[in-house]
Design a protein around this motif. Structure first.
Motif, short mmCIF file in Angstrom:
data_model
loop_
_atom_site.label_atom_id
_atom_site.label_comp_id
_atom_site.label_asym_id
_atom_site.label_seq_id
_atom_site.Cartn_x
_atom_site.Cartn_y
_atom_site.Cartn_z
N GLN A 59 32.51 38.43 41.07
CA GLN A 59 33.04 39.03 42.29
C GLN A 59 33.73 40.36 41.98
O GLN A 59 33.54 41.35 42.70
CB GLN A 59 34.02 38.07 42.97
CG GLN A 59 33.36 36.83 43.52
CD GLN A 59 34.36 35.87 44.12
OE1 GLN A 59 35.35 36.29 44.74
NE2 GLN A 59 34.13 34.59 43.95
N ALA B 236 31.06 42.93 41.09
CA ALA B 236 30.36 43.40 42.29
C ALA B 236 31.24 44.39 43.06
O ALA B 236 30.75 45.42 43.53
CB ALA B 236 29.98 42.22 43.19
N TYR C 65 31.13 47.57 41.07
CA TYR C 65 29.81 48.18 41.22
C TYR C 65 29.70 48.93 42.55
O TYR C 65 29.21 50.06 42.60
CB TYR C 65 28.73 47.11 41.11
CG TYR C 65 27.32 47.65 41.18
CD1 TYR C 65 26.60 47.89 40.03
CD2 TYR C 65 26.72 47.93 42.41
CE1 TYR C 65 25.30 48.40 40.08
CE2 TYR C 65 25.43 48.44 42.48
CZ TYR C 65 24.73 48.67 41.31
OH TYR C 65 23.46 49.17 41.38
N ILE D 52 19.89 45.67 44.48
CA ILE D 52 21.30 45.71 44.87
C ILE D 52 21.56 46.94 45.75
O ILE D 52 22.16 46.84 46.82
CB ILE D 52 22.21 45.73 43.63
CG1 ILE D 52 22.11 44.40 42.87
CG2 ILE D 52 23.65 46.00 44.03
CD1 ILE D 52 22.75 44.42 41.49
N VAL E 75 30.91 42.57 49.41
CA VAL E 75 30.89 41.85 48.13
C VAL E 75 30.39 40.42 48.35
O VAL E 75 29.51 39.94 47.64
CB VAL E 75 32.28 41.85 47.45
CG1 VAL E 75 32.34 40.85 46.31
CG2 VAL E 75 32.64 43.24 46.97
N LEU F 205 26.58 39.32 47.00
CA LEU F 205 26.51 38.25 45.99
C LEU F 205 25.71 37.06 46.51
O LEU F 205 25.05 36.37 45.72
CB LEU F 205 27.90 37.81 45.56
CG LEU F 205 28.61 38.75 44.60
CD1 LEU F 205 30.04 38.30 44.36
CD2 LEU F 205 27.86 38.88 43.29
N GLY G 168 23.22 37.82 43.88
CA GLY G 168 24.09 37.36 42.80
C GLY G 168 23.38 37.33 41.45
O GLY G 168 23.97 37.69 40.43
N PHE H 157 23.23 40.79 39.93
CA PHE H 157 24.50 41.15 39.29
C PHE H 157 24.68 40.40 37.98
O PHE H 157 25.13 40.97 36.99
CB PHE H 157 25.68 40.86 40.23
CG PHE H 157 25.89 41.91 41.27
CD1 PHE H 157 26.45 43.13 40.95
CD2 PHE H 157 25.53 41.68 42.58
CE1 PHE H 157 26.64 44.11 41.91
CE2 PHE H 157 25.72 42.64 43.55
CZ PHE H 157 26.27 43.86 43.22
#
Length: 139
Positions: free
Chosen positions: A42, A45, A48, A72, A88, A92, A96, A99
């Motif tokens: 988390q 992300a 990012y 993404i 986020v 995810l 997810g 990531f």
């Protein structure tokens, strides 16, 4: 009375029509259930997305071996109107694994423990450290 007047008079007769409007069949979509993600993922992300917003993903690209960033980034662009917290959570939910693949490659190349990356600042420090290791060459 002429034929035209007769047709006009016939058309003036009222016809009672009943208009029936069907009632809508409302269905409510069930509330989306989000899968639980590890804290480090988390935070990663969130980091990012911040780098994405700053257009500063060049270093991250070195860790993208399977075009995870394409998936993404496409999702982020399509859902840019979400708040960061919501984005986020949603990114995810659907990406997810992308990531996780990036984090796995970072672990492999830089030998870090993702579970020790517990704050946004940890990821920012890692990113700046990677940036400082880039050689500046004009040749």
């Amino acid at each position: 009375m002429t034929e035209k007047e007769k047709n006009t008079k016939d058309n003036e007769e009222t016809i009672d029509l009943e208009v029936v409007v069907p009632q809508a069949n409302w269905k409510t979509m069930p509330q989306e259930e989000f899968t639980s993600q590890p804290d480090y993922l988390q935070i990663f992300a969130d980091f990012y997305i911040a780098q994405f917003n700053e257009r500063d993903l060049e270093i991250m690209d070195a860790y993208d071996t399977d075009a995870n960033m394409v998936d993404i980034n496409h999702y982020i662009i399509d859902n840019i109107n979400f708040s960061r917290r919501e984005l986020v959570k949603h990114v995810l939910q659907y990406h997810g694994q992308n990531f996780q693949n990036l984090v796995d490659e970072i672990v492999k190349q830089d030998n870090i423990a993702p579970t020790e990356m517990t704050t946004y600042q940890d990821w920012e420090n890692w990113y700046e450290d990677r940036r400082s290791h880039i050689t500046n060459s004009l040749s």
